[in-house]
Write a protein that holds these residues in place. Sequence first.
Motif, PDB file in Angstrom:
ATOM      1  N   GLN A  76      -6.717  -1.770  -1.704  1.00 28.17           N
ATOM      2  CA  GLN A  76      -5.933  -2.165  -0.534  1.00 28.17           C
ATOM      3  C   GLN A  76      -5.781  -0.919   0.333  1.00 28.17           C
ATOM      4  N   LEU A  77      -6.260  -0.996   1.576  1.00 27.97           N
ATOM      5  CA  LEU A  77      -6.354   0.186   2.425  1.00 27.97           C
ATOM      6  C   LEU A  77      -5.578   0.000   3.719  1.00 27.97           C
ATOM      7  N   THR A  95      -0.563  -0.880  18.259  1.00 31.32           N
ATOM      8  CA  THR A  95       0.457   0.158  18.336  1.00 31.32           C
ATOM      9  C   THR A  95       0.753   0.463  19.800  1.00 31.32           C
ATOM     10  N   ASN A  96       1.773   1.297  20.029  1.00 29.89           N
ATOM     11  CA  ASN A  96       2.187   1.599  21.409  1.00 29.89           C
ATOM     12  C   ASN A  96       1.162   2.417  22.179  1.00 29.89           C
ATOM     13  N   ASP A  97       0.289   3.126  21.470  1.00 30.32           N
ATOM     14  CA  ASP A  97      -0.722   3.939  22.152  1.00 30.32           C
ATOM     15  C   ASP A  97      -2.040   3.191  22.292  1.00 30.32           C
ATOM     16  N   SER A  98      -1.977   1.855  22.225  1.00 29.40           N
ATOM     17  CA  SER A  98      -3.156   0.983  22.375  1.00 29.40           C
ATOM     18  C   SER A  98      -4.118   1.075  21.204  1.00 29.40           C
ATOM     19  N   GLY A  99      -3.670   1.712  20.116  1.00 24.64           N
ATOM     20  CA  GLY A  99      -4.458   1.725  18.899  1.00 24.64           C
ATOM     21  C   GLY A  99      -4.064   0.548  18.016  1.00 24.64           C
ATOM     22  N   ALA A 100      -4.315   0.680  16.701  1.00 22.99           N
ATOM     23  CA  ALA A 100      -4.006  -0.414  15.783  1.00 22.99           C
ATOM     24  C   ALA A 100      -3.761   0.132  14.385  1.00 22.99           C
ATOM     25  N   ILE A 101      -2.886  -0.562  13.666  1.00 22.06           N
ATOM     26  CA  ILE A 101      -2.690  -0.342  12.234  1.00 22.06           C
ATOM     27  C   ILE A 101      -3.422  -1.467  11.519  1.00 22.06           C
ATOM     28  N   LEU A 102      -4.363  -1.099  10.660  1.00 18.01           N
ATOM     29  CA  LEU A 102      -5.238  -2.067  10.003  1.00 18.01           C
ATOM     30  C   LEU A 102      -5.010  -2.050   8.496  1.00 18.01           C
ATOM     31  N   SER A 103      -4.657  -3.212   7.944  1.00 20.82           N
ATOM     32  CA  SER A 103      -4.580  -3.403   6.491  1.00 20.82           C
ATOM     33  C   SER A 103      -5.756  -4.281   6.085  1.00 20.82           C
ATOM     34  N   PHE A 104      -6.534  -3.817   5.099  1.00 18.14           N
ATOM     35  CA  PHE A 104      -7.664  -4.632   4.649  1.00 18.14           C
ATOM     36  C   PHE A 104      -7.955  -4.354   3.191  1.00 18.14           C
ATOM     37  N   ASN A 105      -8.885  -5.149   2.662  1.00 15.16           N
ATOM     38  CA  ASN A 105      -9.171  -5.158   1.241  1.00 15.16           C
ATOM     39  C   ASN A 105     -10.668  -4.924   1.009  1.00 15.16           C
ATOM     40  N   LEU A 106     -10.995  -3.959   0.134  1.00 18.24           N
ATOM     41  CA  LEU A 106     -12.382  -3.716  -0.308  1.00 18.24           C
ATOM     42  C   LEU A 106     -12.469  -3.929  -1.812  1.00 18.24           C
ATOM     43  N   ARG A 107     -13.620  -4.426  -2.241  1.00 16.05           N
ATOM     44  CA  ARG A 107     -13.829  -4.633  -3.670  1.00 16.05           C
ATOM     45  C   ARG A 107     -15.187  -4.074  -4.076  1.00 16.05           C
ATOM     46  N   GLU A 108     -15.174  -3.427  -5.223  1.00 13.89           N
ATOM     47  CA  GLU A 108     -16.413  -2.900  -5.803  1.00 13.89           C
ATOM     48  C   GLU A 108     -16.552  -3.397  -7.235  1.00 13.89           C
ATOM     49  N   SER A 109     -17.794  -3.706  -7.582  1.00 12.79           N
ATOM     50  CA  SER A 109     -18.065  -4.104  -8.969  1.00 12.79           C
ATOM     51  C   SER A 109     -18.789  -2.979  -9.690  1.00 12.79           C
ATOM     52  N   GLU A 110     -18.530  -2.908 -10.958  1.00  5.72           N
ATOM     53  CA  GLU A 110     -19.150  -1.896 -11.825  1.00  5.72           C
ATOM     54  C   GLU A 110     -19.782  -2.646 -13.002  1.00  5.72           C
ATOM     55  N   VAL A 111     -21.129  -2.678 -13.045  1.00  2.00           N
ATOM     56  CA  VAL A 111     -21.836  -3.446 -14.059  1.00  2.00           C
ATOM     57  C   VAL A 111     -22.522  -2.491 -15.036  1.00  2.00           C
ATOM     58  N   ILE A 127       0.837  -1.200   0.000  1.00  2.43           N
ATOM     59  CA  ILE A 127       0.000   0.000   0.000  1.00  2.43           C
ATOM     60  C   ILE A 127       0.874   1.253   0.000  1.00  2.43           C
ATOM     61  N   SER A 128       0.628   2.139  -0.959  1.00  9.10           N
ATOM     62  CA  SER A 128       1.339   3.420  -1.014  1.00  9.10           C
ATOM     63  C   SER A 128       0.770   4.355   0.039  1.00  9.10           C
ATOM     64  N   LEU A 129       1.637   5.006   0.796  1.00 13.54           N
ATOM     65  CA  LEU A 129       1.194   5.918   1.844  1.00 13.54           C
ATOM     66  C   LEU A 129       0.718   7.239   1.262  1.00 13.54           C
ATOM     67  N   GLU A 130      -0.242   7.832   1.943  1.00 12.21           N
ATOM     68  CA  GLU A 130      -0.724   9.156   1.572  1.00 12.21           C
ATOM     69  C   GLU A 130       0.375  10.196   1.834  1.00 12.21           C
ATOM     70  N   PRO A 131       0.364  11.321   1.106  1.00  8.23           N
ATOM     71  CA  PRO A 131       1.367  12.360   1.356  1.00  8.23           C
ATOM     72  C   PRO A 131       1.288  12.878   2.794  1.00  8.23           C
ATOM     73  N   ASP A 132       2.461  13.155   3.373  1.00  4.44           N
ATOM     74  CA  ASP A 132       2.568  13.722   4.722  1.00  4.44           C
ATOM     75  C   ASP A 132       1.894  12.851   5.781  1.00  4.44           C
ATOM     76  N   THR A 133       1.947  11.548   5.561  1.00  2.00           N
ATOM     77  CA  THR A 133       1.348  10.637   6.538  1.00  2.00           C
ATOM     78  C   THR A 133       2.240  10.529   7.781  1.00  2.00           C
ATOM     79  N   THR A 134       1.610  10.605   8.957  1.00  2.00           N
ATOM     80  CA  THR A 134       2.322  10.412  10.216  1.00  2.00           C
ATOM     81  C   THR A 134       1.840   9.116  10.846  1.00  2.00           C
TER      82      THR A 134
END
Length: 612
Positions: free
Chosen positions: A582-583, A530-546, A428-435
């Motif tokens: 991919q998010l 993560t260290n602050d009790s949060g989480a980094i989440l990688s997941f997948n979404l799919r959309e169809s176009e008919v 996954i490519s990071l968004e600009p200026d991502t912290t």
Amino acid sequence: MRFVFAIIAFVVATALIGVGVAQRTFLLPPGSVSAASAGATDEPYVLLDSDTLRANPGSQTVSLSGDSSVFIAYGRDADVEAWLNGSSYAQLEVDADSGELTEAIVAADPAGAENVASGSADPAGSDLWLEQYTGDKSLTRTINVPAGYSAIIASNGTDAAPSDITVSWPIDNSTPWAVPLLLAGAFVLLIGLALLLWGLWHMRRQQGPRRKPPTGTPRRRFSPARTNAIESGMSKRRKAITRSMTAVVPVLLIAALGAGTPLTASASTVTPTPRPTPTVDSDTDPTSEPSNMQTETPTPTPTSTAPAAEAVLPAVTEQQVKTIIERVIAVESAANAAFDGTALDARFTGPALELRKASYAIHAALPEYVLPTAIPSGAASVVLPQATTVWPKTVFTIVENEDKTVAPLAVTLVQESARANYKVEYAISLEPDTTLPPVSAASVGASRLAPDSKLLSMTPDAVEEAYADILAQGSASPSYDLIDTEGDTLLTSVGSDYKAAKKAKIEETGTATIEFSKVPAISDGIALATNDSGAILSFNLRESEVVKPTQTGATITPEGAVKALSGLDATGKGVESTYDYQLLFYIPSAGETGKPTLLGFTQGLVQAKELP
């Protein structure tokens, strides 16, 4: 008396120098202790566990010899045992009485049969090893593994393991008294020489008359002939003394030099210090001897000592991640050069694999189509392995791009079993200026959170559902206020406004309709704490176009990537296109006021086909 002391000094000096030389020569104890295997084994694998490798203190030098190729690698105890699970192998231990290596056959565990079937029988190239070495019929390597690390020995995983195995450990054979004895001997020798010279000088002084002639007595006159005879006799006595000094001094100097020669030789003896060397195949190592028995002395010491038995180890070390990424890059580079999707199967899976395979298919018909961002070869700025002892195992890392104008890539890798290699599931490519939020050190690792974890402000499953709805409805979605959408470039490019504009453009012709819908994803989300009790989440979404025609006889004409992937020039049935996203999200901990935020995304067309 001076000569007596000189002789005593020479005797003491000879004794001191002799003992010092003896300590560095024939009295020098051996520099290592070895344990050899009793005979050849029929098993394809041999295990040297931590207790065997550390049966004696110091580094371990392992020498292997067999009829075919030889291989040795070391890793953590749990990883080596997990790789061997399901196979029979020989375990070597040091016998307390004989000091030799004894063999015990460990039968295959039926419960591990699935592990054997899931991967190659050849241990070479496994991602579990910290270091590995190969050779042609023979190999000698020096390693220095701490407690908690084991070694595996094999040939090629099919043939029997090497027949001759020897493990050696260094022994402290230093002689701290040798140099002081030699120096003391030399010093006493100099004292003896000084006493000898003093005695000879004193003897020479004593050669004159010892008393004065009596007074009042007429002196006896000597004739010139008698005077010459007396002087001639004294001259002969002086010459004799001189010859004595000339003869004694060289003999003593020769003895001193002869005794001093071992001093130089012993001082040049240096105990070799192991130093790390890279993994090399002895077949290609330009420095190896034809016999392949040249001893290398790498010291692949891990950066941390073995943790306590009850501690949960991270899946991999930083060095292992670096090696894994290098292998992934090599596979992807070769596949990109040949546009060979099947070659990617070795190191890619899930959404990352499908997107690349679809891109190859599109590129074949549309050469200007841009392939997904390749795994960069820069440094890994973040390494976050999952802390677990069971499979599957996950590793999250962010790899920087050498071209700083290109965004870093967040890579999530998964290892399904001990014998399987790590594969890229999300890239996954990071968004600009991502912290990024603070994460644990690689030596500690992170726990993987359940999809319904209540420790976060929103469960990972809820984040996936909410964002999918926002992509479809935009601000009209009931979940719109649950997600931080400020600066979200994906919503701008494929969100509800984009969909509405595309729908209006197609339907204004009156000949076709377009519908957007969510379809099941092919991979589960992966959330790491993560260290602050949060989480980094990688997941997948799919959309169809008919896209369907609305009139009898009307046709749909695909364009661009949809045309290239579907292979359709026109169809009266309609076309279904599937887009994959991919998010990467950050989810705050429960009780925090922040909202889940998009950190990066990768999207593209993965399927295009004619409707039935």
